[in-house]
Design an enzyme around this catalytic site. Structure first.
Site, PDB file in Angstrom:
ATOM      1  N   LYS A  13       0.845  -1.213   0.000  1.00  0.00           N
ATOM      2  CA  LYS A  13       0.000   0.000   0.000  1.00  0.00           C
ATOM      3  C   LYS A  13       0.875   1.256   0.000  1.00  0.00           C
ATOM      4  O   LYS A  13       0.686   2.149  -0.816  1.00  0.00           O
ATOM      5  CB  LYS A  13      -0.946   0.005   1.223  1.00  0.00           C
ATOM      6  CG  LYS A  13      -1.883  -1.194   1.283  1.00  0.00           C
ATOM      7  CD  LYS A  13      -2.854  -1.124   2.444  1.00  0.00           C
ATOM      8  CE  LYS A  13      -2.212  -1.209   3.817  1.00  0.00           C
ATOM      9  NZ  LYS A  13      -1.523  -2.486   4.110  1.00  0.00           N
ATOM     10  N   ARG A  88     -10.256   0.646   8.319  1.00  0.00           N
ATOM     11  CA  ARG A  88      -9.764  -0.700   8.584  1.00  0.00           C
ATOM     12  C   ARG A  88     -10.795  -1.527   9.351  1.00  0.00           C
ATOM     13  O   ARG A  88     -10.534  -2.676   9.683  1.00  0.00           O
ATOM     14  CB  ARG A  88      -8.527  -0.569   9.468  1.00  0.00           C
ATOM     15  CG  ARG A  88      -7.278  -1.092   8.852  1.00  0.00           C
ATOM     16  CD  ARG A  88      -6.201  -0.786   9.861  1.00  0.00           C
ATOM     17  NE  ARG A  88      -5.009  -1.495   9.585  1.00  0.00           N
ATOM     18  CZ  ARG A  88      -3.959  -0.962   8.966  1.00  0.00           C
ATOM     19  NH1 ARG A  88      -3.994   0.270   8.536  1.00  0.00           N
ATOM     20  NH2 ARG A  88      -2.879  -1.679   8.795  1.00  0.00           N
ATOM     21  N   ARG A 127      11.735  -6.052   4.637  1.00  0.00           N
ATOM     22  CA  ARG A 127      11.369  -4.632   4.517  1.00  0.00           C
ATOM     23  C   ARG A 127      12.304  -3.751   5.358  1.00  0.00           C
ATOM     24  O   ARG A 127      12.653  -4.085   6.478  1.00  0.00           O
ATOM     25  CB  ARG A 127       9.927  -4.396   4.987  1.00  0.00           C
ATOM     26  CG  ARG A 127       9.669  -2.890   5.096  1.00  0.00           C
ATOM     27  CD  ARG A 127       8.268  -2.479   5.076  1.00  0.00           C
ATOM     28  NE  ARG A 127       7.480  -2.982   6.186  1.00  0.00           N
ATOM     29  CZ  ARG A 127       6.205  -2.698   6.341  1.00  0.00           C
ATOM     30  NH1 ARG A 127       5.589  -1.946   5.471  1.00  0.00           N
ATOM     31  NH2 ARG A 127       5.546  -3.184   7.356  1.00  0.00           N
ATOM     32  N   ARG A 160      11.028  -2.038  10.706  1.00  0.00           N
ATOM     33  CA  ARG A 160       9.911  -1.403  11.397  1.00  0.00           C
ATOM     34  C   ARG A 160       9.604  -2.134  12.701  1.00  0.00           C
ATOM     35  O   ARG A 160       9.733  -3.351  12.777  1.00  0.00           O
ATOM     36  CB  ARG A 160       8.670  -1.404  10.485  1.00  0.00           C
ATOM     37  CG  ARG A 160       7.857  -0.155  10.625  1.00  0.00           C
ATOM     38  CD  ARG A 160       6.832  -0.064   9.538  1.00  0.00           C
ATOM     39  NE  ARG A 160       5.612  -0.767   9.932  1.00  0.00           N
ATOM     40  CZ  ARG A 160       4.440  -0.548   9.324  1.00  0.00           C
ATOM     41  NH1 ARG A 160       4.350   0.284   8.314  1.00  0.00           N
ATOM     42  NH2 ARG A 160       3.385  -1.210   9.729  1.00  0.00           N
ATOM     43  N   ARG A 171      -1.108  -9.139  12.974  1.00  0.00           N
ATOM     44  CA  ARG A 171      -1.657  -8.164  12.010  1.00  0.00           C
ATOM     45  C   ARG A 171      -2.432  -8.873  10.906  1.00  0.00           C
ATOM     46  O   ARG A 171      -3.464  -8.380  10.445  1.00  0.00           O
ATOM     47  CB  ARG A 171      -0.519  -7.309  11.414  1.00  0.00           C
ATOM     48  CG  ARG A 171      -0.055  -6.231  12.374  1.00  0.00           C
ATOM     49  CD  ARG A 171       1.364  -5.799  12.110  1.00  0.00           C
ATOM     50  NE  ARG A 171       1.562  -5.120  10.850  1.00  0.00           N
ATOM     51  CZ  ARG A 171       2.751  -5.022  10.249  1.00  0.00           C
ATOM     52  NH1 ARG A 171       3.826  -5.580  10.796  1.00  0.00           N
ATOM     53  NH2 ARG A 171       2.859  -4.362   9.117  1.00  0.00           N
TER      54      ARG A 171
HETATM   55  P1  AP5 Z   1       4.723  -1.634   1.927  1.00  0.00           P
HETATM   56  O1  AP5 Z   1       4.441  -0.787   0.747  1.00  0.00           O
HETATM   57  O2  AP5 Z   1       5.481  -1.070   3.054  1.00  0.00           O
HETATM   58  O3  AP5 Z   1       3.377  -2.353   2.424  1.00  0.00           O
HETATM   59  P2  AP5 Z   1       2.126  -1.794   3.193  1.00  0.00           P
HETATM   60  O4  AP5 Z   1       0.933  -2.432   2.580  1.00  0.00           O
HETATM   61  O5  AP5 Z   1       2.170  -0.311   3.277  1.00  0.00           O
HETATM   62  O6  AP5 Z   1       2.399  -2.475   4.591  1.00  0.00           O
HETATM   63  P3  AP5 Z   1       2.224  -1.911   6.058  1.00  0.00           P
HETATM   64  O7  AP5 Z   1       3.004  -2.843   6.960  1.00  0.00           O
HETATM   65  O8  AP5 Z   1       2.555  -0.454   6.115  1.00  0.00           O
HETATM   66  O9  AP5 Z   1       0.727  -2.130   6.269  1.00  0.00           O
HETATM   67  P4  AP5 Z   1      -0.026  -2.301   7.589  1.00  0.00           P
HETATM   68  O10 AP5 Z   1      -1.401  -2.250   7.076  1.00  0.00           O
HETATM   69  O11 AP5 Z   1       0.350  -3.477   8.371  1.00  0.00           O
HETATM   70  O12 AP5 Z   1       0.541  -1.128   8.492  1.00  0.00           O
HETATM   71  P5  AP5 Z   1       0.199   0.405   8.665  1.00  0.00           P
HETATM   72  O13 AP5 Z   1       1.471   1.179   8.662  1.00  0.00           O
HETATM   73  O14 AP5 Z   1      -0.886   0.820   7.763  1.00  0.00           O
HETATM   74  O15 AP5 Z   1       5.482  -2.954   1.363  1.00  0.00           O
HETATM   75  C1  AP5 Z   1       5.888  -3.972   2.251  1.00  0.00           C
HETATM   76  C2  AP5 Z   1       7.249  -4.549   1.767  1.00  0.00           C
HETATM   77  O16 AP5 Z   1       7.070  -5.232   0.524  1.00  0.00           O
HETATM   78  C3  AP5 Z   1       8.290  -3.463   1.481  1.00  0.00           C
HETATM   79  O17 AP5 Z   1       9.540  -3.974   1.832  1.00  0.00           O
HETATM   80  C4  AP5 Z   1       8.189  -3.248  -0.046  1.00  0.00           C
HETATM   81  O18 AP5 Z   1       9.394  -2.773  -0.599  1.00  0.00           O
HETATM   82  C5  AP5 Z   1       7.824  -4.637  -0.520  1.00  0.00           C
HETATM   83  N1  AP5 Z   1       6.950  -4.659  -1.691  1.00  0.00           N
HETATM   84  C6  AP5 Z   1       5.903  -3.826  -1.976  1.00  0.00           C
HETATM   85  N2  AP5 Z   1       5.301  -4.204  -3.131  1.00  0.00           N
HETATM   86  C7  AP5 Z   1       5.966  -5.312  -3.567  1.00  0.00           C
HETATM   87  C8  AP5 Z   1       5.811  -6.184  -4.697  1.00  0.00           C
HETATM   88  N3  AP5 Z   1       4.851  -5.974  -5.620  1.00  0.00           N
HETATM   89  N4  AP5 Z   1       6.658  -7.217  -4.830  1.00  0.00           N
HETATM   90  C9  AP5 Z   1       7.643  -7.421  -3.905  1.00  0.00           C
HETATM   91  N5  AP5 Z   1       7.853  -6.644  -2.817  1.00  0.00           N
HETATM   92  C10 AP5 Z   1       7.020  -5.605  -2.649  1.00  0.00           C
HETATM   93  O19 AP5 Z   1      -0.365   0.390  10.165  1.00  0.00           O
HETATM   94  C11 AP5 Z   1       0.484   0.094  11.256  1.00  0.00           C
HETATM   95  C12 AP5 Z   1      -0.332  -0.055  12.497  1.00  0.00           C
HETATM   96  O20 AP5 Z   1      -1.001   1.203  12.792  1.00  0.00           O
HETATM   97  C13 AP5 Z   1      -1.472  -1.082  12.431  1.00  0.00           C
HETATM   98  O21 AP5 Z   1      -1.027  -2.383  12.729  1.00  0.00           O
HETATM   99  C14 AP5 Z   1      -2.431  -0.533  13.511  1.00  0.00           C
HETATM  100  O22 AP5 Z   1      -1.993  -0.860  14.785  1.00  0.00           O
HETATM  101  C15 AP5 Z   1      -2.290   0.973  13.340  1.00  0.00           C
HETATM  102  N6  AP5 Z   1      -3.315   1.512  12.415  1.00  0.00           N
HETATM  103  C16 AP5 Z   1      -3.099   2.044  11.188  1.00  0.00           C
HETATM  104  N7  AP5 Z   1      -4.248   2.407  10.614  1.00  0.00           N
HETATM  105  C17 AP5 Z   1      -5.234   2.089  11.500  1.00  0.00           C
HETATM  106  C18 AP5 Z   1      -6.654   2.202  11.466  1.00  0.00           C
HETATM  107  N8  AP5 Z   1      -7.299   2.705  10.408  1.00  0.00           N
HETATM  108  N9  AP5 Z   1      -7.346   1.770  12.556  1.00  0.00           N
HETATM  109  C19 AP5 Z   1      -6.707   1.263  13.625  1.00  0.00           C
HETATM  110  N10 AP5 Z   1      -5.373   1.109  13.711  1.00  0.00           N
HETATM  111  C20 AP5 Z   1      -4.638   1.524  12.661  1.00  0.00           C
HETATM  112 MG    MG Z   2       2.290   1.111   4.813  1.00  0.00          MG
END
Ligand code: AP5
Ligand code: MG
Length: 219
Positions: A13, A88, A127, A160, A171
């Site tokens: 994402k 979410r 990552r 991270r 997660r």
């Molecule tokens: P990356 O682009 O970093 O993936 P991502 O989908 O952004 O993953 P996140 O870990 O950020 O998602 P998340 O939903 O767990 O966490 P968030 O920060 O939103 O890519 C991942 C890896 O893969 C990278 O190394 C990249 O280079 C690689 N990659 C990407 N595309 C690729 C491909 N096509 N092929 C190969 N490799 C690839 O949230 C964190 C925490 O915040 C949550 O756990 C929760 O506690 C809290 N939170 C956030 N939003 C909310 C909400 N709305 N409500 C409640 N709690 C929330």
């Molecule tokens: Mg992200």
């Protein structure tokens, strides 16, 4: 355009959001990045979110919804935005859709970057993120130009805090239980756009841009 990005942790994402935001000229709002920044800065919001995030749990709706609603009142998002990681839960989805329709606006798409959990478990250990600007890299699939340093701002790349095995498992479980119902939710509203996120980063970007351009033409 007003776009939501859905998908499991590690689906790509954040990686795709950077390209979409640049190509379509809309601000990228990632709730995860906002929480992470507040944790490293030691703010009140960071203190509220830290324990949940470290365990791979969702930050409670009352904290998250207020944060996003306040952000969506700012001037730079009047013409559109890209929400990454919000909503979410179905409750967050309801609040967002109500707010959008009450302000006479429309949501253009809920983009689902679909990646099975077996891929995610393989991807996560590689990552690395920039401590300063949050840009995401991968040791194998998306390495920086210079080892250990961010291409955009030159700061150090780190793992991270919630990318350890236990938090990733949690997660994924939370995603299945609390976030996956949103797929059906947006499908019923005819807003869901599915993207196969298992392909190379550039191919995923190409498909997203094509599909969003097609939506823009139909507006
Ligand atoms: P990356 O682009 O970093 O993936 P991502 O989908 O952004 O993953 P996140 O870990 O950020 O998602 P998340 O939903 O767990 O966490 P968030 O920060 O939103 O890519 C991942 C890896 O893969 C990278 O190394 C990249 O280079 C690689 N990659 C990407 N595309 C690729 C491909 N096509 N092929 C190969 N490799 C690839 O949230 C964190 C925490 O915040 C949550 O756990 C929760 O506690 C809290 N939170 C956030 N939003 C909310 C909400 N709305 N409500 C409640 N709690 C929330
Ligand atoms: Mg992200």
């Amino acid at each position: 355009m007003r776009i939501i990005l859905l998908g499991p942790p590690g689906a790509g994402k954040g990686t795709q959001a950077k390209f979409i935001s640049e190509k379509f000229g809309i601000p990228h709002i990632s709730t995860g990045d906002i929480f992470m920044r507040n944790i490293s800065e030691g703010t009140e919001l960071g203190r509220k979110a830290k324990n949940y995030i470290d365990q791979g749990l969702l930050v409670p709706d009352e904290v998250t919804i207020d944060l996003v609603m306040n952000r969506l009142e700012q001037n730079d998002v009047k013409e559109g935005y890209l929400l990454d990681g919000f909503p979410r839960t179905v409750h967050q989805g309801d609040v967002l859709c109500r707010m959008i329709s009450e302000s006479g606006q429309m949501l253009d798409a809920a983009l689902l970057i679909d990646v099975p959990s077996s891929y995610i478990k393989e991807r996560m250990p590689g990552r690395r993120i920039c401590k300063f600007c949050g840009s995401s890299y991968h040791l194998q699939f998306n390495p920086p130009d210079e080892e250990g340093l961010c291409d955009h701002c030159g700061h150090e790349l780190v793992q991270r805090r919630d990318d350890h095995v236990e938090a990733v498992e949690e997660r994924l479980k939370v995603y299945e239980e609390q976030t996956m119902p949103l797929i059906d939710y947006f499908e019923k509203k005819k807003l869901l756009v599915r993207i196969d996120g298992t392909r190379e980063i550039e191919e995923v970007t190409r498909e997203i841009v094509e599909k969003l351009r097609a939506l823009e033409k139909n507006e």
